[in-house]
Design an enzyme around this catalytic site. Structure first.
Site, PDB file in Angstrom:
ATOM      1  N   TYR A   1       0.864  -1.176   0.000  1.00 24.82           N
ATOM      2  CA  TYR A   1       0.000   0.000   0.000  1.00 24.82           C
ATOM      3  C   TYR A   1       0.902   1.227   0.000  1.00 24.82           C
ATOM      4  O   TYR A   1       1.436   1.624   1.033  1.00 24.82           O
ATOM      5  CB  TYR A   1      -0.894  -0.045   1.243  1.00 24.82           C
ATOM      6  CG  TYR A   1      -1.948   1.031   1.371  1.00 24.82           C
ATOM      7  CD1 TYR A   1      -2.121   2.042   0.425  1.00 24.82           C
ATOM      8  CD2 TYR A   1      -2.803   1.037   2.477  1.00 24.82           C
ATOM      9  CE1 TYR A   1      -3.085   3.010   0.570  1.00 24.82           C
ATOM     10  CE2 TYR A   1      -3.779   2.012   2.641  1.00 24.82           C
ATOM     11  CZ  TYR A   1      -3.912   2.988   1.681  1.00 24.82           C
ATOM     12  OH  TYR A   1      -4.886   3.954   1.839  1.00 24.82           O
TER      13      TYR A   1
ATOM     14  N   LYS B   1      -0.867  -0.934  -4.347  1.00 28.44           N
ATOM     15  CA  LYS B   1      -2.006  -0.007  -4.294  1.00 28.44           C
ATOM     16  C   LYS B   1      -1.401   1.392  -4.255  1.00 28.44           C
ATOM     17  O   LYS B   1      -0.815   1.795  -3.254  1.00 28.44           O
ATOM     18  CB  LYS B   1      -2.861  -0.278  -3.065  1.00 28.44           C
ATOM     19  CG  LYS B   1      -4.050   0.668  -2.894  1.00 28.44           C
ATOM     20  CD  LYS B   1      -4.813   0.322  -1.610  1.00 28.44           C
ATOM     21  CE  LYS B   1      -6.098   1.105  -1.460  1.00 28.44           C
ATOM     22  NZ  LYS B   1      -5.902   2.516  -1.122  1.00 28.44           N
TER      23      LYS B   1
END
Length: 295
Positions: free
Chosen positions: A138, A166
């Site tokens: 992330y 992400k």
């Protein structure tokens, strides 16, 4: 090898509904999952920023993982966000997600202390190697001092457990660079307002919060882009961004909960220290909800 195709598409960063006493409203969460699936969502990112994951206890986060797994019944790809400052706590949540049948885990980089790169990569490897599940990094530079780069990613992704990123950043050049790594990975666009930009730079899919109630609209943007209907895709992105612009005035998470509550899913308030939903916000979001439901 992991089948990357199951990780492509539109994923809702699932919101967490709360009761009046601020406990998690699991009944509403089940309704929210079903609503998302009806609107064409391919998967769920559970326990992330949108889900107020860092405002939940670790046990509450695990309980939300369980609720979503039971509600989806294998109908969607599930990613559990287990990121936290405490590596052992993240590993505990990762192992629990694995026991529930999740498809992948994800984690934001450890924040607050300004950890050196060696600490951050060590954290990711420790979590990734603790289960059989693949890891999605992330990358959220706004949450701390760490911003993933192509060189760091290439080194990190030598570990085959890492399959995706992400990318919650407006840096589209960085997104494009992640698609040029030494091996194929999945890259998700993170900011909903730049979905079309991310797709143009090579994103394989997207993880976002407004997909909780605009799934149909964003799915159409993706499909129009893939079909080469660029003018239609731009039109859809502009419509979505007009709504997001209004939400930003009142607080994004508060606005999202107000919209979904108007749509019939009681989302409650955000947890403190987020501010409560104002009357002005509710009135504005009611208009948006009515417009979306009429489309």
């Amino acid at each position: 090898m992991n089948d990357l195709n199951k990780f492509k598409g539109l994923f809702s960063a699932l919101l967490t509904p709360f009761n009046k006493d601020s406990s998690v409203n699991f009944e509403a969460m089940e309704k929210l999952v079903e609503f998302n699936l009806e609107n064409g969502i391919d998967g769920f990112y559970v326990g992330g920023s949108t889900g107020e994951g860092l405002l939940l206890t670790n046990e509450e986060r695990k309980a939300t993982f369980k609720c979503v797994a039971e509600a989806t019944k294998g109908r969607a790809t599930l990613i559990a966000h287990v990121g936290t400052l405490h590596t052992d706590a993240a590993i505990d949540m990762a192992k629990y997600a694995e026991s529930l049948g999740y498809d992948a885990i994800s984690a934001v980089a450890p924040y607050y202390y300004g950890f050196p790169l060696e600490s951050i990569t060590g954290y990711y490897n420790d979590i990734a190697n603790s289960t059989s599940l693949p890891m999605i990094v992330y990358n959220f530079p706004n949450s701390g001092k760490f911003a993933l780069t192509k060189d760091v990613a290439n080194e990190m992704f030598k570990n085959e457990k890492f399959i995706g990123i992400k990318h919650t950043s407006s840096d589209m050049f960085a997104l494009q660079q992640f698609k040029q790594l030494d091996r194929e990975i999945v890259v998700y666009n993170g900011f909903d307002e730049t979905l079309l930009s991310g797709l143009a730079m090579g994103a394989d899919g997207a993880i976002g919060s407004t997909y909780n109630f605009m799934g149909k609209k964003f799915k159409k943007i993706m499909n129009d882009f893939k079909a080469g209907n660029i003018d239609e895709a731009i039109k859809g992105q502009n419509e979505a961004d007009e709504i997001i612009t209004e939400m930003i005035k009142h607080g994004v998470f508060q606005s999202e909960k107000a919209i979904l509550s108007e749509m019939g899913i009681d989302m409650g308030e955000c947890r403190k220290p987020f501010l409560p939903i104002t009357d002005e916000c509710r009135a504005s979001m009611k208009k948006i909800a009515e417009k979306l439901m009429s489309e």
